[in-house]
Write a protein that holds these residues in place. Structure first.
Motif, PDB file in Angstrom:
ATOM      1  N   PHE A   1       0.831  -1.227   0.106  1.00 44.98           N
ATOM      2  CA  PHE A   1       0.118  -0.023  -0.168  1.00 44.98           C
ATOM      3  C   PHE A   1       0.846   1.082  -0.298  1.00 44.98           C
ATOM      4  O   PHE A   1       1.749   1.290   0.644  1.00 44.98           O
ATOM      5  CB  PHE A   1      -1.127  -0.015   1.247  1.00 44.98           C
ATOM      6  CG  PHE A   1      -1.766  -1.302   1.366  1.00 44.98           C
ATOM      7  CD1 PHE A   1      -2.901  -1.533   0.757  1.00 44.98           C
ATOM      8  CD2 PHE A   1      -1.153  -2.373   1.887  1.00 44.98           C
ATOM      9  CE1 PHE A   1      -3.661  -2.583   0.774  1.00 44.98           C
ATOM     10  CE2 PHE A   1      -1.885  -3.582   2.138  1.00 44.98           C
ATOM     11  CZ  PHE A   1      -3.101  -3.744   1.736  1.00 44.98           C
ATOM     12  N   HIS A   2       0.330   2.390  -0.615  1.00 44.39           N
ATOM     13  CA  HIS A   2       1.107   3.624  -0.831  1.00 44.39           C
ATOM     14  C   HIS A   2       0.459   4.532  -0.345  1.00 44.39           C
ATOM     15  O   HIS A   2      -0.972   4.548  -0.479  1.00 44.39           O
ATOM     16  CB  HIS A   2       1.283   3.807  -2.348  1.00 44.39           C
ATOM     17  CG  HIS A   2       2.300   2.973  -3.015  1.00 44.39           C
ATOM     18  ND1 HIS A   2       2.430   3.142  -4.329  1.00 44.39           N
ATOM     19  CD2 HIS A   2       2.858   1.555  -2.722  1.00 44.39           C
ATOM     20  CE1 HIS A   2       3.137   1.960  -4.529  1.00 44.39           C
ATOM     21  NE2 HIS A   2       3.413   1.047  -3.789  1.00 44.39           N
TER      22      HIS A   2
ATOM     23  N   ASP B   1      -4.121   6.471   1.873  1.00 36.00           N
ATOM     24  CA  ASP B   1      -3.729   5.674   0.571  1.00 36.00           C
ATOM     25  C   ASP B   1      -3.990   6.230  -0.512  1.00 36.00           C
ATOM     26  O   ASP B   1      -5.081   7.008  -0.686  1.00 36.00           O
ATOM     27  CB  ASP B   1      -4.662   4.301   0.855  1.00 36.00           C
ATOM     28  CG  ASP B   1      -4.269   3.304  -0.210  1.00 36.00           C
ATOM     29  OD1 ASP B   1      -3.442   2.544   0.080  1.00 36.00           O
ATOM     30  OD2 ASP B   1      -5.152   3.198  -1.125  1.00 36.00           O
ATOM     31  N   THR B   2      -3.046   6.184  -1.599  1.00 36.65           N
ATOM     32  CA  THR B   2      -3.110   6.888  -3.014  1.00 36.65           C
ATOM     33  C   THR B   2      -4.287   5.996  -3.683  1.00 36.65           C
ATOM     34  O   THR B   2      -4.521   6.596  -4.827  1.00 36.65           O
ATOM     35  CB  THR B   2      -2.046   6.522  -3.640  1.00 36.65           C
ATOM     36  OG1 THR B   2      -1.327   5.257  -3.824  1.00 36.65           O
ATOM     37  CG2 THR B   2      -0.786   7.348  -2.840  1.00 36.65           C
ATOM     38  N   LYS B   3      -4.723   4.948  -3.377  1.00 35.34           N
ATOM     39  CA  LYS B   3      -6.027   4.277  -3.918  1.00 35.34           C
ATOM     40  C   LYS B   3      -7.200   4.510  -3.403  1.00 35.34           C
ATOM     41  O   LYS B   3      -8.091   3.494  -3.533  1.00 35.34           O
ATOM     42  CB  LYS B   3      -5.691   2.833  -4.556  1.00 35.34           C
ATOM     43  CG  LYS B   3      -4.325   2.855  -5.360  1.00 35.34           C
ATOM     44  CD  LYS B   3      -4.222   1.289  -5.833  1.00 35.34           C
ATOM     45  CE  LYS B   3      -2.948   1.201  -6.669  1.00 35.34           C
ATOM     46  NZ  LYS B   3      -2.593   0.121  -6.949  1.00 35.34           N
ATOM     47  N   GLY B   4      -7.468   5.202  -2.278  1.00 31.53           N
ATOM     48  CA  GLY B   4      -8.485   5.497  -1.443  1.00 31.53           C
ATOM     49  C   GLY B   4      -8.978   4.472  -0.605  1.00 31.53           C
ATOM     50  O   GLY B   4     -10.067   4.364  -0.229  1.00 31.53           O
ATOM     51  N   GLN B   5      -7.888   3.800   0.136  1.00 32.53           N
ATOM     52  CA  GLN B   5      -8.196   2.622   0.773  1.00 32.53           C
ATOM     53  C   GLN B   5      -8.144   3.098   2.345  1.00 32.53           C
ATOM     54  O   GLN B   5      -8.108   2.413   3.531  1.00 32.53           O
ATOM     55  CB  GLN B   5      -7.099   1.607   0.685  1.00 32.53           C
ATOM     56  CG  GLN B   5      -7.394   0.897  -0.700  1.00 32.53           C
ATOM     57  CD  GLN B   5      -8.343   0.151  -0.907  1.00 32.53           C
ATOM     58  OE1 GLN B   5      -8.858  -0.668   0.043  1.00 32.53           O
ATOM     59  NE2 GLN B   5      -8.917   0.070  -2.202  1.00 32.53           N
TER      60      GLN B   5
END
Length: 110
Positions: free
Chosen positions: A71-72, A82-86
């Motif tokens: 995760f980023h 989180d860069t992916k909306g997590q």
């Protein structure tokens, strides 16, 4: 964000992970082992699994690798998201660490 601002915020996050491990060990029988090497903290669980959190200075990100995947996170001015909306870093660390420890654990920023 400047490189200096990134480093200050990322260092605070890594200190939060280390402090959280110490607190978890004081309050539970999770028996976490955290080791810091430069811009990386490795948390080892009783079963030998690990969570690795490390700085990615060129990208101004922090990465977390868990049993569930990688995760980023990028600082949004208030929190590491989180860069992916997590979701937020410490909320995610809490979920992942709890799953790997088999115990309800809580991590929070310092």
């Amino acid at each position: 964000m400047t490189d200096l601002e990134y480093m200050d915020r990322a260092e605070a996050l890594l200190r939060g992970v280390e402090t959280g491990c110490d607190r978890v060990n004081d309050e539970t029988d999770a028996d976490l082992d955290s080791q810091r090497v430069g811009g990386m903290v490795t948390v080892t669980f009783r079963d030998g699994s690990q969570i690795v959190v490390n700085m990615q200075k060129p990208l101004h990100e922090v990465w977390m690798a868990t049993r569930a995947g990688g995760f980023h996170y990028r600082f949004d001015g208030e929190r590491w998201m989180d860069t992916k909306g997590q979701g937020e870093f410490f909320e995610h660390l809490t979920r992942q660490a709890s799953a790997q420890a088999g115990l309800p654990l809580v991590f929070a920023p310092v």
